[in-house]
Design a protein around this motif. Structure first.
Motif, PDB file in Angstrom:
ATOM      1  N   ARG A 164       0.838  -1.186   0.000  1.00 44.49           N
ATOM      2  CA  ARG A 164       0.000   0.000   0.000  1.00 44.49           C
ATOM      3  C   ARG A 164       0.878   1.243   0.000  1.00 44.49           C
ATOM      4  N   ASN A 165       0.507   2.228  -0.809  1.00 46.97           N
ATOM      5  CA  ASN A 165       1.313   3.441  -0.935  1.00 46.97           C
ATOM      6  C   ASN A 165       1.112   4.304   0.306  1.00 46.97           C
ATOM      7  N   ASP A 166       1.732   3.860   1.377  1.00 45.70           N
ATOM      8  CA  ASP A 166       1.623   4.523   2.677  1.00 45.70           C
ATOM      9  C   ASP A 166       3.017   4.577   3.282  1.00 45.70           C
ATOM     10  N   SER A 167       3.388   5.721   3.829  1.00 45.81           N
ATOM     11  CA  SER A 167       4.752   5.901   4.332  1.00 45.81           C
ATOM     12  C   SER A 167       5.091   4.909   5.434  1.00 45.81           C
ATOM     13  N   LEU A 168       4.143   4.606   6.317  1.00 45.46           N
ATOM     14  CA  LEU A 168       4.408   3.680   7.407  1.00 45.46           C
ATOM     15  C   LEU A 168       4.588   2.258   6.888  1.00 45.46           C
ATOM     16  N   VAL A 169       3.734   1.855   5.941  1.00 45.33           N
ATOM     17  CA  VAL A 169       3.844   0.516   5.368  1.00 45.33           C
ATOM     18  C   VAL A 169       5.174   0.353   4.650  1.00 45.33           C
ATOM     19  N   LEU A 170       5.552   1.351   3.851  1.00 41.33           N
ATOM     20  CA  LEU A 170       6.807   1.269   3.120  1.00 41.33           C
ATOM     21  C   LEU A 170       8.011   1.292   4.054  1.00 41.33           C
ATOM     22  N   ALA A 171       7.911   2.042   5.152  1.00 43.27           N
ATOM     23  CA  ALA A 171       9.011   2.075   6.118  1.00 43.27           C
ATOM     24  C   ALA A 171       9.191   0.706   6.772  1.00 43.27           C
ATOM     25  N   ARG A 172       8.080   0.063   7.119  1.00 48.08           N
ATOM     26  CA  ARG A 172       8.164  -1.276   7.707  1.00 48.08           C
ATOM     27  C   ARG A 172       8.720  -2.278   6.699  1.00 48.08           C
ATOM     28  N   LEU A 173       8.337  -2.125   5.446  1.00 45.26           N
ATOM     29  CA  LEU A 173       8.850  -3.014   4.411  1.00 45.26           C
ATOM     30  C   LEU A 173      10.354  -2.837   4.242  1.00 45.26           C
ATOM     31  N   ARG A 174      10.814  -1.590   4.212  1.00 41.42           N
ATOM     32  CA  ARG A 174      12.257  -1.344   4.087  1.00 41.42           C
ATOM     33  C   ARG A 174      13.011  -1.926   5.279  1.00 41.42           C
ATOM     34  N   ALA A 175      12.459  -1.769   6.477  1.00 42.77           N
ATOM     35  CA  ALA A 175      13.110  -2.312   7.673  1.00 42.77           C
ATOM     36  C   ALA A 175      13.182  -3.834   7.611  1.00 42.77           C
ATOM     37  N   MET A 176      12.129  -4.466   7.107  1.00 41.22           N
ATOM     38  CA  MET A 176      12.125  -5.918   6.977  1.00 41.22           C
ATOM     39  C   MET A 176      13.196  -6.390   6.003  1.00 41.22           C
ATOM     40  N   LEU A 177      13.296  -5.705   4.858  1.00 40.43           N
ATOM     41  CA  LEU A 177      14.311  -6.077   3.874  1.00 40.43           C
ATOM     42  C   LEU A 177      15.709  -5.851   4.415  1.00 40.43           C
ATOM     43  N   ALA A 178      15.908  -4.737   5.120  1.00 42.06           N
ATOM     44  CA  ALA A 178      17.226  -4.464   5.692  1.00 42.06           C
ATOM     45  C   ALA A 178      17.591  -5.497   6.740  1.00 42.06           C
ATOM     46  N   ASP A 179      16.592  -5.951   7.504  1.00 42.88           N
ATOM     47  CA  ASP A 179      16.849  -6.953   8.536  1.00 42.88           C
ATOM     48  C   ASP A 179      17.295  -8.273   7.924  1.00 42.88           C
ATOM     49  N   HIS A 180      16.854  -8.536   6.688  1.00 44.71           N
ATOM     50  CA  HIS A 180      17.273  -9.750   5.981  1.00 44.71           C
ATOM     51  C   HIS A 180      18.404  -9.453   5.015  1.00 44.71           C
ATOM     52  N   GLU A 181      19.067  -8.323   5.205  1.00 42.98           N
ATOM     53  CA  GLU A 181      20.291  -7.981   4.496  1.00 42.98           C
ATOM     54  C   GLU A 181      20.078  -7.876   2.981  1.00 42.98           C
ATOM     55  N   VAL A 182      18.937  -7.312   2.606  1.00 42.90           N
ATOM     56  CA  VAL A 182      18.702  -6.981   1.206  1.00 42.90           C
ATOM     57  C   VAL A 182      19.158  -5.539   0.999  1.00 42.90           C
ATOM     58  N   PRO A 183      20.167  -5.276   0.179  1.00 36.21           N
ATOM     59  CA  PRO A 183      20.674  -3.910   0.002  1.00 36.21           C
ATOM     60  C   PRO A 183      19.605  -2.978  -0.553  1.00 36.21           C
ATOM     61  N   GLU A 184      19.629  -1.731  -0.100  1.00 36.75           N
ATOM     62  CA  GLU A 184      18.647  -0.749  -0.553  1.00 36.75           C
ATOM     63  C   GLU A 184      18.757  -0.508  -2.055  1.00 36.75           C
ATOM     64  N   ASP A 185      19.980  -0.566  -2.590  1.00 39.09           N
ATOM     65  CA  ASP A 185      20.148  -0.325  -4.022  1.00 39.09           C
ATOM     66  C   ASP A 185      19.696  -1.504  -4.878  1.00 39.09           C
ATOM     67  N   ALA A 186      19.340  -2.618  -4.242  1.00 38.29           N
ATOM     68  CA  ALA A 186      18.846  -3.780  -4.975  1.00 38.29           C
ATOM     69  C   ALA A 186      17.321  -3.836  -4.993  1.00 38.29           C
ATOM     70  N   VAL A 187      16.668  -2.792  -4.482  1.00 43.00           N
ATOM     71  CA  VAL A 187      15.215  -2.751  -4.397  1.00 43.00           C
ATOM     72  C   VAL A 187      14.713  -1.629  -5.302  1.00 43.00           C
ATOM     73  N   SER A 188      13.708  -1.919  -6.102  1.00 42.72           N
ATOM     74  CA  SER A 188      13.099  -0.904  -6.962  1.00 42.72           C
ATOM     75  C   SER A 188      11.628  -0.754  -6.610  1.00 42.72           C
ATOM     76  N   TYR A 189      11.153   0.492  -6.682  1.00 46.33           N
ATOM     77  CA  TYR A 189       9.766   0.814  -6.343  1.00 46.33           C
ATOM     78  C   TYR A 189       9.098   1.435  -7.572  1.00 46.33           C
ATOM     79  N   ARG A 190       7.945   0.894  -7.943  1.00 49.94           N
ATOM     80  CA  ARG A 190       7.209   1.413  -9.091  1.00 49.94           C
ATOM     81  C   ARG A 190       5.743   1.565  -8.709  1.00 49.94           C
ATOM     82  N   GLU A 191       5.167   2.636  -9.175  1.00 50.60           N
ATOM     83  CA  GLU A 191       3.759   2.863  -8.895  1.00 50.60           C
ATOM     84  C   GLU A 191       2.895   1.837  -9.614  1.00 50.60           C
ATOM     85  N   ALA A 192       1.874   1.381  -8.918  1.00 52.69           N
ATOM     86  CA  ALA A 192       0.931   0.419  -9.491  1.00 52.69           C
ATOM     87  C   ALA A 192      -0.478   0.982  -9.352  1.00 52.69           C
ATOM     88  N   ALA A 193      -1.435   0.233  -9.819  1.00 49.26           N
ATOM     89  CA  ALA A 193      -2.827   0.693  -9.770  1.00 49.26           C
ATOM     90  C   ALA A 193      -3.378   0.598  -8.358  1.00 49.26           C
TER      91      ALA A 193
END
Length: 246
Positions: A164-193
């Protein structure tokens, strides 16, 4: 024996032990605080200082109850064992179960080691406590890159989720990926419907596979998986998330 009369003679040595325990706790806590872990500066400082204080008080009680025949009713080894048991509850509180993944084990281990370091300083070995503190810091910092290299020995798995295009949801998602050592530069974000964001990334799974990450993402409110198109025939290994809450 009057404890107040005996205290000036033993206080310098006891203060040196407590001071060393305090310094060790600050060093360990600063490293955890810098990495934004649950047990930070204040927690680890209090653990090391409190553990040392238990043994110091035990030594003072030994002096207080010392009989004419040189015997005492205080067993300081029992004090140390009870401290270890009590710290176990603190370490257990730092461990979080998320699906099939477990988080916080390193923090729990640092808490356990901090208690042992405090007991070491309180027992009268402050220099040894400082040396062990440096070993613990070296373990949790220098071995980090080696762990990441070993965990990335598996194949890269492309994953895609809708959030969901929500700052809190995206922040939690980024924290989850970082916790599993997924680099930020390896993640892409694109708008969807429908006010959503399509998040695409590649996850290098270790021996445990991608299941812990998938389970963690499946627990995030506002994040759900993208169905896998098995008819594509391009060798893609995309995986869908477990059933998640929207």
């Amino acid at each position: 024996m009057d404890p107040w009369q005996d205290l000036p003679g033993v206080w310098p040595g006891l203060a040196w032990r407590l001071g060393a325990a305090l310094l060790c706790g600050i060093l360990l806590g600063a490293e955890r605080e810098y990495r934004d872990k649950p047990a930070g500066l204040r927690t680890l400082t209090l653990i090391t200082f409190g553990s040392a204080l238990f043994l110091v008080v035990g030594e003072l009680l030994t002096r207080l109850t010392l009989g004419d025949d040189g015997t005492t009713r205080i067993d300081t080894t029992r004090i140390a064992s009870q401290v270890a048991v009590g710290v176990g509850f603190l370490g257990g509180g730092a461990i979080i179960q998320s699906g099939s993944g477990v988080h916080g084990l390193t923090t729990a281990a640092v808490i356990w080691a901090a208690s042992a370091i405090g007991l070491c300083a309180g027992a009268g070995f402050p220099l040894l406590a400082l040396g062990v503190t440096l070993v613990v810091l070296l373990t949790v910092t220098a071995l980090g890159p080696l762990r990441q290299r070993l965990s990335r020995s598996g194949s890269a798995t492309p994953l895609e989720v809708l959030a969901r295009n929500d700052s809190l949801v995206l922040a939690r998602l980024r924290a989850m990926l970082a916790d599993h050592e997924v680099p930020e530069d390896a993640v892409s974000y694109r708008e969807a419907a429908d006010g959503q964001v399509r998040v695409v990334f590649r996850y290098r799974q270790g021996t445990g596979g991608a299941s812990p990450l998938l389970d963690g993402l499946g627990q995030l409110d506002g994040v759900h998986g993208v169905p896998v198109d098995l008819s594509r025939g391009d060798g893609s290994s995309e995986q869908a998330l477990p059933a998640a809450r929207r």
